[in-house]
Design an enzyme around this catalytic site. Structure first.
Site, PDB file in Angstrom:
ATOM      1  N   GLU A  68      15.848  91.854  28.447  1.00  0.00           N
ATOM      2  CA  GLU A  68      15.951  90.531  29.079  1.00  0.00           C
ATOM      3  C   GLU A  68      14.655  90.112  29.747  1.00  0.00           C
ATOM      4  O   GLU A  68      14.601  89.943  30.967  1.00  0.00           O
ATOM      5  CB  GLU A  68      17.054  90.557  30.149  1.00  0.00           C
ATOM      6  N   ARG A 125       5.968  81.322  45.919  1.00  0.00           N
ATOM      7  CA  ARG A 125       5.847  82.774  45.757  1.00  0.00           C
ATOM      8  C   ARG A 125       4.866  83.417  46.735  1.00  0.00           C
ATOM      9  O   ARG A 125       4.981  84.591  47.037  1.00  0.00           O
ATOM     10  CB  ARG A 125       5.523  83.143  44.303  1.00  0.00           C
ATOM     11  N   CYS A 170       4.617  70.766  56.072  1.00  0.00           N
ATOM     12  CA  CYS A 170       4.440  70.892  57.514  1.00  0.00           C
ATOM     13  C   CYS A 170       4.851  72.294  57.927  1.00  0.00           C
ATOM     14  O   CYS A 170       5.923  72.507  58.487  1.00  0.00           O
ATOM     15  CB  CYS A 170       5.294  69.829  58.192  1.00  0.00           C
TER      16      CYS A 170
HETATM   17  N1  LLP Z   1      17.618  90.444  33.918  1.00  0.00           N
HETATM   18  C1  LLP Z   1      18.143  90.495  35.164  1.00  0.00           C
HETATM   19  C2  LLP Z   1      19.500  90.953  35.342  1.00  0.00           C
HETATM   20  C3  LLP Z   1      17.369  90.095  36.249  1.00  0.00           C
HETATM   21  O1  LLP Z   1      17.900  90.161  37.469  1.00  0.00           O
HETATM   22  C4  LLP Z   1      16.055  89.625  36.040  1.00  0.00           C
HETATM   23  C5  LLP Z   1      15.230  89.167  37.173  1.00  0.00           C
HETATM   24  C6  LLP Z   1      15.555  89.573  34.723  1.00  0.00           C
HETATM   25  C7  LLP Z   1      16.369  90.001  33.689  1.00  0.00           C
HETATM   26  C8  LLP Z   1      14.184  89.065  34.388  1.00  0.00           C
HETATM   27  O2  LLP Z   1      13.178  89.790  34.988  1.00  0.00           O
HETATM   28  P1  LLP Z   1      11.634  89.514  34.587  1.00  0.00           P
HETATM   29  O3  LLP Z   1      11.448  89.971  33.157  1.00  0.00           O
HETATM   30  O4  LLP Z   1      11.404  88.072  34.727  1.00  0.00           O
HETATM   31  O5  LLP Z   1      10.883  90.322  35.562  1.00  0.00           O
HETATM   32  N2  LLP Z   1      11.818  85.561  42.084  1.00  0.00           N
HETATM   33  C9  LLP Z   1      11.104  86.803  41.819  1.00  0.00           C
HETATM   34  C10 LLP Z   1      11.632  87.504  40.611  1.00  0.00           C
HETATM   35  C11 LLP Z   1      13.108  87.823  40.704  1.00  0.00           C
HETATM   36  C12 LLP Z   1      13.627  88.454  39.450  1.00  0.00           C
HETATM   37  C13 LLP Z   1      15.090  88.601  39.516  1.00  0.00           C
HETATM   38  N3  LLP Z   1      15.698  89.135  38.344  1.00  0.00           N
HETATM   39  C14 LLP Z   1       9.608  86.486  41.676  1.00  0.00           C
HETATM   40  O6  LLP Z   1       9.234  85.324  41.787  1.00  0.00           O
HETATM   41  O7  LLP Z   1       8.820  87.396  41.468  1.00  0.00           O
END
Ligand code: LLP
Length: 434
Positions: free
Chosen positions: A291, A331, A362
């Site tokens: 994923e 971020r 702000c």
């Molecule tokens: N699958 C599940 C169940 C997840 O919880 C996530 C990310 C992904 C796949 C995808 O992960 P990736 O390949 O994108 O790392 N807001 C945070 C990232 C939170 C990710 C949450 N889950 C940031 O801006 O770094």
């Protein structure tokens, strides 16, 4: 200056994405502006598909993790590249459905799906629900029964791997709001219970060990733990969880010091372990699911801003303020996330000054990045922040009632399409009733 491979500099010294001049894009569509290189997104989707085909005979599926960047257009790109998708909310399900996404290739995650979201998922024909807990399992079973259907599920397992420590550890992750734990028997018990439910079909297991991970070992360890768990379930409960979903989390390069492997290397490493354990435990190879979110869209995206006030505070620092900020990219304020930036209209100029890039909210903490070296920066310059394709638009807000930027998809063949229109002040007040 770090330029990902999809960025170049033209003979006017302007930064280009997919060969298109970012200064012209800023002029044509206004700033702040999200720009997404569609070719790059497609190439990244294909990379995962090819890896699964090459190393695993195509017996699996890459899901695009919608949370990284969920738009109807990106959903259509993922679908047309043959990917499935993971979603975590009714809003993401709705977006994909409206985009014409093949819903049987959708996996629905979340630690607290509401009954309404579950209804929506079933009505939209979501292929698999990744069940988080026993309350959700009961709710789902009831809703499925009321519709006279049997819903296919996976369980979200905490494999006991914390990938975010310096050396990943195999304990401690029991303290997570997601899923059921292996180490206290909870994961086993929920499977035992699920097989007694008439409107549930347990198809597999899922785990996700974290995000922006560079090290390959935690993924290998997760594959091993999960394969052994599947084998235990087969032996002890006689069930056949034939889907193994190992989640996402593959790291990308934000700054020079980031050193991720190519995505296929993570996939291959996990596959090797899956094959090893399958032989060891004499079990069939599962249908393997990954994923990735960030690694598909992050480096394909940049954000363009116009520089306003440049405030030189002698012996302290220089603030370069832009016309966006934490509303379009939260971020830094949330995680202290690192980004590379450049002045798009002076992309060949020497970086001579360390500055702090500030937003316009702000809020003192509204910074995009501190201690970035830039060329001499003036009012009206176009500032580009790189690798903003993931978790920027998807985490944006209207704080201070600032409208969200537009997003333009660009291609090497010269195409440019506004895929998200810029919000207006009218959009800002549209839900205010009185
Ligand atoms: N699958 C599940 C169940 C997840 O919880 C996530 C990310 C992904 C796949 C995808 O992960 P990736 O390949 O994108 O790392 N807001 C945070 C990232 C939170 C990710 C949450 N889950 C940031 O801006 O770094």
């Amino acid at each position: 200056m770090l330029y990902p491979e999809n960025l170049t500099v033209n003979n006017q010294g302007h930064l280009c994405i997919a060969g298109q001049d970012t200064v012209s894009l800023a002029r044509e569509f206004g700033t702040p502006l999200y720009v997404l290189n569609e070719d790059k997104v497609r190439q990244n989707c294909r990379g995962y598909k090819t890896a699964i085909d090459t190393y695993y005979g195509g017996n699996g599926l890459a899901l695009y993790a919608s949370k990284a960047l969920c738009t109807m257009y990106t959903a259509r790109i993922a679908a047309s590249e043959g990917l499935g998708a993971d979603v975590v909310s009714g809003g993401e399900i709705y977006t994909l459905k409206k985009a014409g996404f093949p819903m049987e290739k959708v996996f629905f995650h979340g630690n607290n799906k509401t009954p309404d979201e579950i209804q929506l998922a079933l009505d939209c024909g979501v292929g698999h629900i990744v069940v988080d807990n026993v309350y959700e399992l009961d709710t789902l079973n009831k809703i499925a029964a009321s519709k006279g259907m049997v819903q296919k599920i996976l369980f979200r397992i905490k494999p006991g791997i914390d990938a975010h420590t310096h050396d990943f550890v195999r304990t401690g992750q029991i303290d997570s709001k997601f899923g059921v734990a292996l180490e206290n028997g909870e994961a086993f018990e929920i499977h035992k219970y699920a097989v007694t439910l008439e409107n549930i079909c347990v198809d597999g297991v899922h785990c996700h060990i974290g995000s922006q991970i560079f090290d390959v070992d935690p993924f290998k360890e997760a594959a091993k733990v999960m394969m052994n768990f599947i084998s235990d379930l087969r032996d002890k409960l006689g069930i056949d969880p034939h889907i193994l979903n190992l989640g996402g989390g593959f790291g990308i390069k934000y700054v020079e010091s980031d050193d991720p492997l190519a995505p296929y290397e993570y996939v291959k490493a996990a596959i090797d372990v899956v094959k090893e354990v399958a032989t060891e435990r004499n079990m069939p190879l599962p249908y393997l699911v990954f994923e990735p979110g960030r690694s598909i869209v992050a480096e394909a995206g940049i954000t363009l801003y116009t520089v306003g006030c440049v405030k030189d505070i002698e012996n302290v620092r220089t603030y370069v303020s832009v016309d966006g900020g934490m509303t379009d990219n939260p971020r830094y304020i949330m995680y202290g996330a690192k980004y590379s930036a450049c002045i798009a209209n002076k992309a060949n100029a020497e970086n001579v000054k360390e500055v702090t890039i500030a937003g316009k909210c702000c809020e003192s903490g509204d910074l995009i990045q501190e201690n970035v070296k830039l060329p001499l920066t003036e009012v009206g310059d176009t500032l580009a922040v790189l690798a903003t394709g993931a978790y920027n638009y998807s985490m944006s807000s209207n704080y201070n009632r600032i409208p969200r930027p537009a997003m333009v998809a660009v291609k090497e063949n010269g195409e440019k399409k506004v895929i998200i229109k810029r919000e207006t002040y009218e959009d800002i007040i549209k839900n205010d009733l009185l």
